[in-house]
Design a protein around this motif. Structure first.
Motif, PDB file in Angstrom:
ATOM      1  N   GLY A 198       3.180  12.436  -2.200  1.00 27.55           N
ATOM      2  CA  GLY A 198       3.826  10.925  -2.523  1.00 27.55           C
ATOM      3  C   GLY A 198       5.156  10.969  -1.310  1.00 27.55           C
ATOM      4  O   GLY A 198       5.344  10.095  -0.696  1.00 27.55           O
ATOM      5  N   HIS A 239       4.158  10.963   2.165  1.00 26.46           N
ATOM      6  CA  HIS A 239       4.096   9.530   1.991  1.00 26.46           C
ATOM      7  C   HIS A 239       4.980   8.923   2.918  1.00 26.46           C
ATOM      8  O   HIS A 239       5.069   7.881   3.782  1.00 26.46           O
ATOM      9  CB  HIS A 239       2.912   8.864   1.618  1.00 26.46           C
ATOM     10  CG  HIS A 239       2.049   7.808   1.755  1.00 26.46           C
ATOM     11  ND1 HIS A 239       1.736   8.156   3.716  1.00 26.46           N
ATOM     12  CD2 HIS A 239       2.123   6.641   2.038  1.00 26.46           C
ATOM     13  CE1 HIS A 239       0.715   6.963   4.112  1.00 26.46           C
ATOM     14  NE2 HIS A 239       0.846   5.827   2.586  1.00 26.46           N
ATOM     15  N   SER A 283       1.156  -1.000  -0.106  1.00 29.02           N
ATOM     16  CA  SER A 283       0.165   0.004  -0.082  1.00 29.02           C
ATOM     17  C   SER A 283       0.515   0.984   0.295  1.00 29.02           C
ATOM     18  O   SER A 283       0.422   2.027  -0.585  1.00 29.02           O
ATOM     19  CB  SER A 283      -0.618  -0.183   0.955  1.00 29.02           C
ATOM     20  OG  SER A 283      -1.913   0.798   1.310  1.00 29.02           O
ATOM     21  N   VAL A 339       3.756   1.778  -1.228  1.00 26.26           N
ATOM     22  CA  VAL A 339       4.966   0.986  -2.195  1.00 26.26           C
ATOM     23  C   VAL A 339       3.556   2.211  -3.488  1.00 26.26           C
ATOM     24  O   VAL A 339       4.241   3.178  -4.449  1.00 26.26           O
ATOM     25  CB  VAL A 339       5.218  -0.190  -2.664  1.00 26.26           C
ATOM     26  CG1 VAL A 339       5.426   0.067  -4.327  1.00 26.26           C
ATOM     27  CG2 VAL A 339       6.692  -0.269  -1.822  1.00 26.26           C
ATOM     28  N   GLU A 340       2.379   1.874  -3.674  1.00 26.55           N
ATOM     29  CA  GLU A 340       2.052   1.986  -4.742  1.00 26.55           C
ATOM     30  C   GLU A 340       0.635   3.250  -4.220  1.00 26.55           C
ATOM     31  O   GLU A 340       0.784   3.798  -5.471  1.00 26.55           O
ATOM     32  CB  GLU A 340       0.613   1.149  -4.661  1.00 26.55           C
ATOM     33  CG  GLU A 340       1.134  -0.981  -5.386  1.00 26.55           C
ATOM     34  CD  GLU A 340       1.995   0.003  -6.395  1.00 26.55           C
ATOM     35  OE1 GLU A 340       2.176   0.513  -7.313  1.00 26.55           O
ATOM     36  OE2 GLU A 340       3.076  -1.652  -6.747  1.00 26.55           O
ATOM     37  N   LEU A 341       0.965   3.815  -3.358  1.00 20.07           N
ATOM     38  CA  LEU A 341      -0.186   4.986  -3.282  1.00 20.07           C
ATOM     39  C   LEU A 341       1.374   5.881  -3.327  1.00 20.07           C
ATOM     40  O   LEU A 341       1.003   7.071  -4.268  1.00 20.07           O
ATOM     41  CB  LEU A 341      -0.003   5.244  -2.003  1.00 20.07           C
ATOM     42  CG  LEU A 341      -1.504   4.582  -1.211  1.00 20.07           C
ATOM     43  CD1 LEU A 341      -2.043   4.760   0.138  1.00 20.07           C
ATOM     44  CD2 LEU A 341      -2.736   5.219  -2.042  1.00 20.07           C
ATOM     45  N   VAL A 342       2.329   5.887  -3.359  1.00 23.68           N
ATOM     46  CA  VAL A 342       4.281   6.708  -3.717  1.00 23.68           C
ATOM     47  C   VAL A 342       3.766   6.932  -4.671  1.00 23.68           C
ATOM     48  O   VAL A 342       3.667   7.533  -5.741  1.00 23.68           O
ATOM     49  CB  VAL A 342       4.533   6.612  -2.694  1.00 23.68           C
ATOM     50  CG1 VAL A 342       6.133   7.386  -3.397  1.00 23.68           C
ATOM     51  CG2 VAL A 342       4.478   6.859  -1.556  1.00 23.68           C
ATOM     52  N   PHE A 343       3.466   5.593  -5.781  1.00 25.86           N
ATOM     53  CA  PHE A 343       3.537   5.369  -7.173  1.00 25.86           C
ATOM     54  C   PHE A 343       2.980   6.160  -7.647  1.00 25.86           C
ATOM     55  O   PHE A 343       3.389   6.623  -8.733  1.00 25.86           O
ATOM     56  CB  PHE A 343       4.227   4.035  -7.981  1.00 25.86           C
ATOM     57  CG  PHE A 343       4.539   3.875  -8.943  1.00 25.86           C
ATOM     58  CD1 PHE A 343       5.362   4.901  -9.189  1.00 25.86           C
ATOM     59  CD2 PHE A 343       3.534   3.700 -10.070  1.00 25.86           C
ATOM     60  CE1 PHE A 343       6.572   4.407 -10.230  1.00 25.86           C
ATOM     61  CE2 PHE A 343       4.249   3.526 -10.969  1.00 25.86           C
ATOM     62  CZ  PHE A 343       5.603   3.734 -11.524  1.00 25.86           C
ATOM     63  N   ALA A 344       1.671   6.256  -6.957  1.00 24.00           N
ATOM     64  CA  ALA A 344       0.669   6.855  -7.959  1.00 24.00           C
ATOM     65  C   ALA A 344       0.368   7.821  -7.565  1.00 24.00           C
ATOM     66  O   ALA A 344       0.121   8.560  -8.566  1.00 24.00           O
ATOM     67  CB  ALA A 344      -0.617   6.169  -6.529  1.00 24.00           C
ATOM     68  N   ALA A 345       1.321   8.883  -6.388  1.00 26.03           N
ATOM     69  CA  ALA A 345       0.900  10.509  -6.287  1.00 26.03           C
ATOM     70  C   ALA A 345       2.036  10.571  -7.653  1.00 26.03           C
ATOM     71  O   ALA A 345       2.040  12.080  -8.049  1.00 26.03           O
ATOM     72  CB  ALA A 345       1.704  10.002  -4.726  1.00 26.03           C
TER      73      ALA A 345
END
Lengths: 476, 476, 476, 476
Positions: free
Chosen positions: B362, B365, B328, B330-336
């Motif tokens: 991002g 987080h 979570s 990893v992918e929230l930061v990438f999504a940002a």
């Protein structure tokens, strides 16, 4: 596309089957008029130039102008617009927009009906397209009914002592099926045109009777909508506010031997697609959450900042850190929805499917933080939301002046404005609507642990272990 | 584009000005060869078909094929590719890729030099473009030097008892300026071709001497690179692994009256652009973090899953929840980062600038969770990373068999593989490289509180308060 | 009671069986002298009036003055004093005091040996008391060896492919037993007089060979202490500091057919007491953690405040909030130890047993927050701990002045003091000792999940459900 | 000591000055009878053998048997008993016990009145003792009124545009003073005998008129109790439960030129003691929180476990981890109260003062976690608390059977019991009482940031910095 009045007139004609406050009522009851205000606004705002860009689109089947709430997403752009629409409407309602569920269910059906046909040579997708044409043309409001009663949660559907714990087919006829069971937590079912029922979980081969999906008018014989209201505390005239329009009647929806005609059945017996459909609806709904949770979060942020401003503490470090925390949750969740849209894929049916990982991490982050956001508002607001005198006292000739005098904060803000801001905080932190949104914030679209399951179910764990093995110098 | 050997040959010719382990060394010293391995790989992998799509691009000024590390982003696609490149390279190094800083500094300069010219009619952008041509043609490695010594942090640059606490101009000549001060925390400065110095903070009108930006060879007279190594514990032959290539020499970089010729000066005295440039570099670097932190997180996830697998506990709820937590983050930061790219804008210079809010949420987080990720790896790995016997004991004729026997876990995994996996966990949790990455994870690209400041500085707080006022029924 | 010199002389005579750095060394090796400094201080400080109140007590069996580290707790007061002693000594070492494990193991044995005898009519408690008299008279240093190698963690001891994955009896003789296996994570085993081995988990009836507890000299034939050092980076003369005395050699301890004479066996085959003993040692050790974690936390708090002070930011909200956070963790953990002491109970042997719930919530809270505390120190300290030039550069005639000039912070603090404070932060955040303490902070005395298990195993869940049933109006 | 009937009879005679629901009502109004149920139980349970040990004690002034709620703590034991009493009573009410505030205010007054006299030779303590005798003899219920309206929070009392923003003396007469202002958030003021007003913050020399403390009957001329109700949703007969007795009327208490006779004034003008008194009341109240929050937490734990049990998921890891989390919060807070009692000190008046650090870390931990506890209950309960049909539907001849059928969970639990458990969860998560307790859980006894301030104000920061300096080798 229709007007809100046409919508109200239409539902007024439905059979009264809403059970609330010890009565059975119809859709012309004041309670329904009140509860459906936000739904009504989805019709009204379509004509508002500030919103029509998002609310109106073109049907890919009829070429007609339709509401985006009835649209099947065809592109990355569609997904981005839907997410933005949801945020904008939630900004304006201060909470849920209530109409996305039907849209999410229709999109899920558009994908799975095609996939079933491709595997089994059935004609579910044609049935669905006919229904879609009707749905779009009439600008229908759909309620997605997914969560079953479930009985003992450690048992599968087919193992329950009461077979009705999960909605299932109890009789098959030439022209349709008869179903029995209940679907819980159906926000706005009492003022939806149609109920779209979907399976709630993965199913095994022997659970074919539970692999059933259909759409049916909400007043169909045998359907009981057992309601529970959630409205803000009523206020005396003059102190009302747009926020108090927010509210709903939740439904505990019972299907007591309801007949579903063939043309309204979109899945029947293909258990592996029961699972797919359940997951797809959840996926679309989690994508919606990546729009609505930021939309509500914007309001939480704004109200927190406003109260801090009124109290004269907006620039303190303590306040600023809390605001940054809300902003961070809001924008990470929104970013997850953007990434889910950008990294989406096309289904065989042509429908655009958002990326599962990003939808899930976004929804998960929202769900993990919703109580935290309330905590922040509560922290900055102080104790007053819980103890604020209500409007009768505010208007009282005896004590009204005291209420105004002692809720005043910094110069330049009138007592009424200060009171209004606190009244809204009170509705959120201490009112029925605020509480309902909180529970929905945790469980709507899937409880937090469901996102963990969805993430781990699709994440490339083996690929990442391979990275670790390479770096560790492990040859296998 | 050049080869890693050409890079090494080039830096070998530089003046020895690296002070480490009590010695002064040149770039042909084994320590530098070792520390620069990841930088070397940025040249080698450009020719690897698995990576060239990301590592190679076309110069918008020369039309030649160049390394993306020397590129000025021209589009949304460029930003997305840079983010992906960073993730992919960090997947392969297991940590930092070390070369993004120079790229981020160049992009920031490309924007600000143009903006200064537009306001003041200066020629900074031309100077910059000439330098860029040289930079791209020679495939240079740049080190961004931003963080000043700062002295008393409650005082501004011009208020410090020691005026050198912030790097500043001490003399102006016809052909250039002389600067004095120090820049701290310059990872890889000892094996960069060029040092690109930028202001570290907003400046006031009277702080013109501190509004200085330039690029200069790292061995220029007057520059002292005071180094500190961070490598994994060395291993006996046969137990080495790609992860142990990760490491660096950090530099505490002193500018002791360094002359900067005019053609290498990109800002001098325009204090308001000192602030802009500082923010822009941070912004580009935070965008890089939205690629690298997920890249390192992938490895943390993979190693955690691998150890859980070896221990036979990969499927337990406790492990799964922790894995979902890493995924979570990893992918929230990438999504940002994705959202920052998608919602980017074009500067007057034509450079693409990522969205500030998304880069900041991002990076924030990531920074808030980096200790948490180590905590999870530590939790799942158990105590062994701290107490694992080292390679001399593993290879010992007396006790080696014991080490192998008692580090064995589930059947089907050799003792060596188990040992290797734990050794990598040990390098991360108990080694110098792991610790350096942890501190960089908190402070690199801006400490957590800097992101709060950046977010609140640009967030539409008034717009959101307006939403709250509307909903509360406040008319102002 | 003996002096530290007597202790060093005594261990110098032991058989060399420490395997570290590719060599086998004895206890007269400089590495052991260095690693044992904190243990040495437990003898020296007993004579220091500031500490003797806590370090000295009276044996309840001999009436002689003894070290509290060899004492069996007889009262609430004893438990409170032990907790305070641990905090005070950790305040002075800056980390672990290393000698509590032996004490905790002895207390656990004092209880269980009696309980076995009461059930089986055996004479373990007499054996134990004789050993205790010897232990107290000679002021011995004991190392508790509990954690087995464990192999596949999803299998029980008796199910492992390699039966030695858990330490067990491989031969029984008239005068004793022979054991084989390994115990991991034995801090200070290389400079302990005695190793006290205990079971690590609950055992089933058929696992009698694993239900073995004993105490034996650490150099007994067949014992191999495979060591791993953890020391702070060495500093040039003049820059040393008390903090650099902290450090240890961790041991991966192998028992390769070790003979244990009867008088040193305290449990053999009574599997239900294997479980009790494992739990009791963990309990006493978690009580110790309620003293040591606050002790280390005091130092973390102090160093964070000191660096903030030197940087001129001690009074900022951001710093204050972080300090309050550390203080809160420190004092909640300490409070849990106090409550565990106050709510303790007496065992049949007369030994005072701390309350399990309070020990476990205290240890759990400490373990959940140890990475968080490092994060806070890292946050406030900034990036310098990772990039601080080492003492050779500090003392360099060429660059030393630069190091001093640019590490200076606010007026009134010398460069050396500033450097020293950062050097300590560097040892904690970027050094081997700091990292070892971090892993120990998570896993020592039981990993976080073990506390969850211990809490739920003894918590009055039924009583609390009864409260809920009463309030809900449920009659059952 | 009196009976609950005597209490009701007594307050029934008071002047009607409660403004609620647009009316002015007296204490014989059904609303007051309902709201005062928990207060009534503090009289009734004193005679219940299960509770009398805690509820009854002996007055240190009269030697008579009195309610502990009117007692001045004389010993460590008294503090421990008060903390336990609070937990036990909150276990039984499921929420607040409502009567501790008066007790806490009286204890604070007992200390400060003596301290003022010692410094100024005044006779406040004598006045207080006379009042105490009357208070104890009549078994009075006191309401502590502390929080002022505050106006602009960035201004001090004397700087406010409206001088009444803080309660203050507006006239001094020979026989007393006249005060004006308001005190907010006065839970249970409408059914208290007496209002005990205290300053809310530290005061400066020129703010003597704000340094006023007194006790006065709640129906004194000029007092307006502007009420706001918080009750659980009413249920049809047969479905009521003890939990629904919980509830309160909060008061926004206005003092509109209220005359306070000299014998009831306990502080007037000694600003430094205004601060002491404010802090002491907060301290005693935070000590109470270390009893009540665990008491409520027990119920949250029990209900969470009960619902998990009914749903058949009590043994899942996910549930267990959440339960361990609640248990940990509960027992850490309780442990803090125990430590505060054990480490308490005696004031010159003979009153026992709990330790400030432990009270504050305990209250802080409770306040930081109260939303988190609700989040856990919500997570485990699922969405049903928000959508559960109310009792009229449960009892409906048409849909009642459906409600029962579909709320049933695992075998062996009746539909009614399941419904009752969910109804209680609904009252907590979605009801007015639950919400009021949540806000009180954050702000009652001091908002979270107030505990940070209190901790740092008294923590030995310099002592801890000294530890760090010693370890770093810093000589100053």
């Amino acid at each position: 596309m229709i007007t809100s009045q046409q919508y109200l007139d239409r539902i007024a004609k439905m059979r009264p089957n809403i059970y609330v406050d010890g009565e059975v009522i119809g859709r012309d009851h004041p309670l329904v008029l009140k509860a459906s205000q936000i739904i009504q606004s989805t019709f009204d705002l379509a004509e508002d130039p500030e919103y029509s860009k998002w609310l109106k689109t073109t049907s890919h089947i009829s070429g007609q102008e339709i509401s985006r709430f009835t649209h099947i997403h065809q592109s990355v752009e569609d997904l981005l617009l839907k997410q933005e629409m949801t945020r904008k409407l939630c900004n304006r309602s201060g909470g849920c927009v209530y109409r996305c569920m039907g849209c999410d269910a229709m999109n899920a059906l558009s994908v799975t009906t095609k996939n079933i046909d491709l595997k089994y040579g059935t004609d579910y997708h044609d049935r669905f397209l006919k229904y879609l044409a009707y749905f779009q043309e009439n600008d229908l409001v759909g309620c997605a009914a997914q969560t079953d009663a479930k009985g003992n949660r450690s048992l599968r559907p087919a193992e329950q002592p009461d077979p009705d714990a999960y909605l299932h087919v109890v009789e098959r006829r030439a022209d349709g099926v008869v179903v029995r069971g209940a679907k819980l937590h159906n926000t706005m079912a009492p003022y939806a045109d149609e109920i779209i029922a979907l399976p709630t979980r993965a199913l095994k081969k022997n659970e074919g009777d539970y692999a059933i999906a259909f759409a049916i008018p909400a007043d169909t014989e045998g359907i009981y909508l057992i309601g529970r209201k959630a409205f803000s505390q009523s206020r005396e005239e003059g102190l009302e506010a747009p926020y108090t329009k927010l509210g709903s009647i939740e439904s505990f929806t019972v299907f007591d031997n309801v007949f579903i005609p063939n043309e309204r059945i979109f899945l029947d017996g293909q258990t592996e697609f029961g699972s797919e459909l359940a997951m797809l609806f959840a996926l679309y709904h989690r994508h919606s959450y990546c729009g609505c949770k930021p939309g509500v979060g914007d309001v939480m942020y704004g109200l927190t900042a406003l109260l801090a401003d009124y109290n004269g503490v907006e620039k303190t470090s303590h306040t600023r850190e809390k605001l940054a925390e809300i902003a961070s949750v809001v924008e990470l969740v929104f970013a997850a929805g953007v990434a889910a849209s950008v990294k989406s894929r096309k289904a065989p049916s042509g429908t655009q499917i958002p990326n599962s990982i990003y939808c899930n991490v976004g929804r998960r982050h929202a769900g993990h933080n919703v109580y935290h956001e309330y905590d922040i508002l509560c922290d900055i607001a102080g104790g007053l939301p819980a103890t604020l005198p209500l409007s009768k006292e505010y208007n009282s000739p005896v004590v009204g002046d005291f209420v105004r005098k002692y809720t005043k904060r910094r110069e330049g803000v009138s007592a009424e404005n200060q009171y209004r801001a606190y009244n809204m905080a009170s509705d959120i932190l201490n009112g029925d609507v605020g509480a309902a949104l909180l529970v929905a914030g945790v469980h709507g679209g899937g409880s937090p642990i469901m996102e963990d399951i969805a993430i781990l179910g699709t994440y490339d764990t083996e690929g990442k272990k391979k990275l670790a093995r390479y770096l560790a110098g492990i040859k296998e």
